[in-house]
Design an enzyme around this catalytic site. Structure first.
Site, mmCIF file in Angstrom:
data_model
loop_
_atom_site.group_PDB
_atom_site.id
_atom_site.type_symbol
_atom_site.label_atom_id
_atom_site.label_comp_id
_atom_site.label_asym_id
_atom_site.label_seq_id
_atom_site.Cartn_x
_atom_site.Cartn_y
_atom_site.Cartn_z
ATOM 1 N N CYS A 1 31.350 39.303 37.105
ATOM 2 C CA CYS A 1 32.947 39.540 37.925
ATOM 3 C C CYS A 1 33.324 38.169 37.143
ATOM 4 O O CYS A 1 33.188 36.971 37.834
ATOM 5 C CB CYS A 1 32.748 39.288 39.462
ATOM 6 N N CYS B 1 36.283 36.393 39.676
ATOM 7 C CA CYS B 1 35.711 35.525 41.077
ATOM 8 C C CYS B 1 33.995 35.973 41.234
ATOM 9 O O CYS B 1 33.284 35.290 40.229
ATOM 10 C CB CYS B 1 36.452 36.095 42.206
ATOM 11 N N SER B 2 33.833 36.612 41.995
ATOM 12 C CA SER B 2 32.203 36.564 42.147
ATOM 13 C C SER B 2 31.934 38.052 42.835
ATOM 14 O O SER B 2 30.873 38.055 43.747
ATOM 15 C CB SER B 2 31.585 35.683 42.901
ATOM 16 N N CYS B 3 32.844 39.023 42.637
ATOM 17 C CA CYS B 3 32.481 40.508 43.203
ATOM 18 C C CYS B 3 31.083 40.928 42.670
ATOM 19 O O CYS B 3 30.494 40.619 41.850
ATOM 20 C CB CYS B 3 33.495 41.577 42.742
#
Lengths: 195, 97
Positions: free
Chosen positions: A103, A106-108
């Site tokens: 991602c 962000c950090s999905c």
């Protein structure tokens, strides 16, 4: 404009909101922690590994998994993402395609299936490099692919979550589904390891 | 809500080029680039509007779009797939801001 969340500001806002809710008796002092703990308790790469082992042993399940990941993992009692319903796409590794998830914004991450994400997954270095030079990044994880294997990087830029379906290792014909599940690692489900 | 989709699998699309002053879910590296629609992914409120705290975010179709590394970076043999809201995309031959 995109990039990192402003952790300091959002954290302050969340803490303020939480204390207001408690002050006014809308939620109890431990309610939020209990909900988060309950949510994380069921989140583990063991779940993703079970999904993979089922797909390796049940071709009809694999077909459903690739067609509609969220529905198929639901058959095993799992959900793809957070508290709300999320689409899940399972990307199958073959002898000609290797998949990696990231991602970049962000950090999905498919938390319920893979557990809390590792620190490197959230790092600027991984997020910026894997879309540009996946072979170099994979090599740093100890993964080298044959020249005729094409890499596809899945950047989770919206609501869909991704999981890799690794290739079943050779010589595992005699293994049971639970034994197969023990072979599957978290990094294998991200695509930064082979199984 | 119209059932007709703006893009079909296989359509060649180009992403917008500009740099909006607000949050968006089109990463910088994929702006103004040519890609091929893989498939529609379902509808979601447009993050660009929702992130501004507005409650009038349009609900748009999100498409999985496949980009060749060579088109993104000028080199590389891999592909990158992104999930992009309909308003991030134009037909490949359309004028792009």
């Amino acid at each position: 404009m995109s990039g990192d969340h402003d952790d300091a500001v959002i954290s302050r806002q969340v803490r303020l909101l939480e204390s207001l809710l408690e002050e006014r008796g809308i939620v109890g002092g431990d309610t939020v922690d209990e909900v988060i703990d309950g949510f994380l308790a069921g989140a583990s790469p063991v779940n993703g590994a079970k999904v993979v082992a089922r797909a390796w042993t049940d071709p009809a399940f694999k077909e459903r998994l690739l067609a509609d990941g969220a529905a198929a993992v639901g058959e095993l009692g799992f959900a793809a993402g957070g508290v709300q319903h999320q689409r899940l796409r399972v990307a199958e590794n073959t002898d000609s395609v290797h998949n990696v998830i990231v991602c970049t914004l962000c950090s999905c991450y498919p938390l319920r299936l893979l557990g809390p994400s590792p620190g490197w997954y959230k790092s600027e270095a991984y997020r910026s490099r894997v879309v540009r030079e996946p072979l170099a990044v994979l090599a740093e994880f100890g993964v080298t692919l044959p020249d005729d294997v094409k890499v596809t990087v899945w950047d989770s830029s919206a609501e869909t979550r991704y999981m890799v379906l690794p290739r079943r290792p050779a010589g595992t014909d005699g293994l049971s589904e639970p034994d197969l599940a023990t072979l599957v690692t978290r990094n294998g489900l991200i695509g930064t390891a082979l199984v | 809500m119209p059932d007709r989709l703006a893009y079909a699998p296989g359509d060649v699309v180009r992403t917008y080029r500009h740099d909006p002053p607000h949050h968006t879910r089109l990463p910088r590296y994929a702006r103004g680039k040519l890609g091929v629609v893989v498939e529609p992914e379902g509808r979601a409120p447009l993050a660009d509007i929702r992130s501004q705290g507005r409650d009038d975010a349009p609900v748009e179709m999100v498409y999985a779009v496949r980009f060749a590394a060579r088109d993104l970076w000028g080199e590389g043999d891999h592909d990158v797939v992104l999930d992009l809201s309909e308003s991030y995309l134009r037909k490949a031959d359309a004028d792009v801001r």
